[in-house]
Design a protein around this motif. Sequence first.
Motif, PDB file in Angstrom:
ATOM      1  N   ASN A  12      53.794  29.415  97.009  1.00 60.94           N
ATOM      2  CA  ASN A  12      54.749  29.475  95.898  1.00 60.94           C
ATOM      3  C   ASN A  12      54.003  29.619  94.567  1.00 60.94           C
ATOM      4  N   VAL A  13      53.220  30.692  94.496  1.00 62.53           N
ATOM      5  CA  VAL A  13      52.356  30.873  93.333  1.00 62.53           C
ATOM      6  C   VAL A  13      52.255  32.370  92.988  1.00 62.53           C
ATOM      7  N   ASP A  14      52.183  32.657  91.696  1.00 65.02           N
ATOM      8  CA  ASP A  14      51.862  34.019  91.251  1.00 65.02           C
ATOM      9  C   ASP A  14      50.356  34.196  91.356  1.00 65.02           C
ATOM     10  N   THR A  15      49.937  35.304  91.933  1.00 66.37           N
ATOM     11  CA  THR A  15      48.508  35.561  92.077  1.00 66.37           C
ATOM     12  C   THR A  15      48.226  37.023  91.766  1.00 66.37           C
ATOM     13  N   VAL A  16      46.952  37.359  91.683  1.00 63.00           N
ATOM     14  CA  VAL A  16      46.534  38.751  91.480  1.00 63.00           C
ATOM     15  C   VAL A  16      45.458  39.071  92.503  1.00 63.00           C
ATOM     16  N   LEU A  17      45.716  40.111  93.286  1.00 64.08           N
ATOM     17  CA  LEU A  17      44.712  40.613  94.225  1.00 64.08           C
ATOM     18  C   LEU A  17      43.839  41.638  93.494  1.00 64.08           C
ATOM     19  N   THR A  18      42.544  41.513  93.641  1.00 66.43           N
ATOM     20  CA  THR A  18      41.617  42.477  93.044  1.00 66.43           C
ATOM     21  C   THR A  18      40.678  42.983  94.124  1.00 66.43           C
ATOM     22  N   VAL A  19      40.529  44.308  94.221  1.00 67.45           N
ATOM     23  CA  VAL A  19      39.699  44.909  95.270  1.00 67.45           C
ATOM     24  C   VAL A  19      38.813  45.985  94.659  1.00 67.45           C
ATOM     25  N   ALA A  20      37.561  46.024  95.081  1.00 66.12           N
ATOM     26  CA  ALA A  20      36.644  47.085  94.624  1.00 66.12           C
ATOM     27  C   ALA A  20      35.498  47.241  95.614  1.00 66.12           C
ATOM     28  N   GLU A  21      34.860  48.402  95.572  1.00 61.08           N
ATOM     29  CA  GLU A  21      33.629  48.652  96.324  1.00 61.08           C
ATOM     30  C   GLU A  21      32.469  48.548  95.344  1.00 61.08           C
ATOM     31  N   VAL A  22      31.540  47.677  95.658  1.00 66.19           N
ATOM     32  CA  VAL A  22      30.396  47.453  94.770  1.00 66.19           C
ATOM     33  C   VAL A  22      29.440  48.654  94.846  1.00 66.19           C
ATOM     34  N   ALA A  23      28.854  48.992  93.732  1.00 61.37           N
ATOM     35  CA  ALA A  23      27.899  50.099  93.668  1.00 61.37           C
ATOM     36  C   ALA A  23      26.672  49.802  94.532  1.00 61.37           C
ATOM     37  N   ASP A  24      25.881  50.829  94.781  1.00 60.85           N
ATOM     38  CA  ASP A  24      24.641  50.668  95.545  1.00 60.85           C
ATOM     39  C   ASP A  24      23.594  50.016  94.643  1.00 60.85           C
ATOM     40  N   LEU A  25      23.725  48.702  94.511  1.00 56.83           N
ATOM     41  CA  LEU A  25      22.930  47.976  93.506  1.00 56.83           C
ATOM     42  C   LEU A  25      21.441  47.968  93.827  1.00 56.83           C
ATOM     43  N   ASN A  26      21.079  47.973  95.118  1.00 55.14           N
ATOM     44  CA  ASN A  26      19.648  47.910  95.472  1.00 55.14           C
ATOM     45  C   ASN A  26      19.069  49.300  95.749  1.00 55.14           C
ATOM     46  N   HIS A  27      19.898  50.344  95.509  1.00 54.44           N
ATOM     47  CA  HIS A  27      19.437  51.745  95.581  1.00 54.44           C
ATOM     48  C   HIS A  27      18.768  52.091  96.916  1.00 54.44           C
ATOM     49  N   ASP A  28      19.353  51.584  98.010  1.00 57.67           N
ATOM     50  CA  ASP A  28      18.858  51.992  99.328  1.00 57.67           C
ATOM     51  C   ASP A  28      19.724  53.097  99.926  1.00 57.67           C
ATOM     52  N   GLY A  29      20.648  53.633  99.123  1.00 56.66           N
ATOM     53  CA  GLY A  29      21.489  54.727  99.591  1.00 56.66           C
ATOM     54  C   GLY A  29      22.663  54.271 100.431  1.00 56.66           C
ATOM     55  N   VAL A  30      22.919  52.974 100.473  1.00 54.53           N
ATOM     56  CA  VAL A  30      23.993  52.428 101.311  1.00 54.53           C
ATOM     57  C   VAL A  30      24.849  51.471 100.480  1.00 54.53           C
ATOM     58  N   TYR A  31      26.164  51.557 100.678  1.00 53.56           N
ATOM     59  CA  TYR A  31      27.073  50.602 100.017  1.00 53.56           C
ATOM     60  C   TYR A  31      27.080  49.289 100.814  1.00 53.56           C
ATOM     61  N   ASN A  32      26.144  48.432 100.489  1.00 51.40           N
ATOM     62  CA  ASN A  32      25.968  47.196 101.262  1.00 51.40           C
ATOM     63  C   ASN A  32      25.602  46.022 100.345  1.00 51.40           C
ATOM     64  N   ASP A  33      26.128  46.041  99.130  1.00 53.22           N
ATOM     65  CA  ASP A  33      25.624  45.107  98.120  1.00 53.22           C
ATOM     66  C   ASP A  33      26.665  44.134  97.567  1.00 53.22           C
ATOM     67  N   ALA A  34      27.745  43.918  98.300  1.00 46.43           N
ATOM     68  CA  ALA A  34      28.765  42.994  97.799  1.00 46.43           C
ATOM     69  C   ALA A  34      28.273  41.553  97.901  1.00 46.43           C
ATOM     70  N   PRO A  35      28.370  40.788  96.824  1.00 43.94           N
ATOM     71  CA  PRO A  35      27.976  39.376  96.889  1.00 43.94           C
ATOM     72  C   PRO A  35      29.013  38.536  97.648  1.00 43.94           C
ATOM     73  N   ASP A  36      28.597  37.342  98.039  1.00 45.98           N
ATOM     74  CA  ASP A  36      29.527  36.402  98.669  1.00 45.98           C
ATOM     75  C   ASP A  36      30.453  35.772  97.633  1.00 45.98           C
ATOM     76  N   VAL A  37      29.944  35.631  96.420  1.00 51.30           N
ATOM     77  CA  VAL A  37      30.720  35.037  95.332  1.00 51.30           C
ATOM     78  C   VAL A  37      30.498  35.868  94.066  1.00 51.30           C
ATOM     79  N   ILE A  38      31.588  36.216  93.391  1.00 54.20           N
ATOM     80  CA  ILE A  38      31.496  36.961  92.130  1.00 54.20           C
ATOM     81  C   ILE A  38      31.404  35.966  90.979  1.00 54.20           C
ATOM     82  N   LYS A  39      30.438  36.191  90.108  1.00 54.20           N
ATOM     83  CA  LYS A  39      30.247  35.271  88.978  1.00 54.20           C
ATOM     84  C   LYS A  39      31.102  35.705  87.783  1.00 54.20           C
TER      85      LYS A  39
END
Length: 227
Positions: free
Chosen positions: A166-193
Motif C-alpha cells: 500500500n505504497v507509491d513507489t518508482v521503478l527505475t531500470v537501466a543498463e550500466v555502461a561498460d565501465l571496466n572497458h572489457d567490451g562486455v556489459y557486465n558492470d552493474a553494482p550490487d548497490v547504487i550509491k
Amino acid sequence: MPSSTRTTATAIAAAAALGGALFLAPGGAQAEDGNGDGNRPVDITVFAPDQGANAGIAGAGWFVDMEVDFVRTPLAATGFNGVQLTGPAGHNNIPPAPGLFGTGHDDKMPGLVVLTSTTSSTLPGFSGPGTNLAGLFNLTGVTNRTPDETELWDTWLVGAPIAGSNVDTVLTVAEVADLNHDGVYNDAPDVIKDANGDGRIDGHDLKALGVASNIVRIPFHIDGDRA
Ligand SMILES: [Ca+2]
Ligand SMILES: [Ca+2]
Ligand SMILES: [Ca+2]
C-alpha cells in the motif's frame, strides 16, 4: 454532382482518412511501447508494471517484465551467460535452467540495474532504495538475434513485499555502461550509491555511475489488499 461521383468521392475521402490512420497508428504505438528514444547502444522497454498501475496482492505478486535491446551487439558482449528459470528456496539455481537468485547484480544479465524507491532496508540482503534487484529476476532468455540487435527478455514475479505494501513507489531500470572497458556489459553494482548526495537513489545517480541505455522510470502503486 451525380450520386455515383459523390459516392466515389466519399469513398476516396474515407480511404484517405483510413490510410492516414493506418500510417499514424504504428508510429504512435511504437512511441508508447518503447520507453527509450532508440539513440543509445541499449534500449530498454518495460512492459510491466504500467505507469500508474495498482499492482500486486498485499505487497507481493506484481511483475517486472522487460526487454533489453542491445544495438549491433553480439550476444557475448551483452554480458548474457545463459538462460535462467530460478527463484527462492527450492527453485534457486537448479536444472534445467539454473541461475542464482538474490539481491545484487544478476549472474545472467550482469549489466542490469533494477531499483525501486521504496526497497526495504531491513530485510536480509536489502539495503534500501540503492539495492540492485536485478538478481531477483526469475526468467531470462534470448528473444531476438540479428545483425541489428540482440534482444534479451527478463521477468520477475515479486514474491514478497520487498518494496512495501500500500505504497507509491518508482521503478527505475537501466543498463550500466561498460565501465571496466572489457567490451562486455557486465558492470552493474550490487548497490547504487547516492552519487549526488540528495538523499534519493534515482536516475541522476545512475547517470553519474554511467549508463549505456535509456533510464526507465515508472511510478506506480503497490496494492496492500489481500487476495
Ligand atoms: Ca540470477
Ligand atoms: Ca565491462
Ligand atoms: Ca541521489
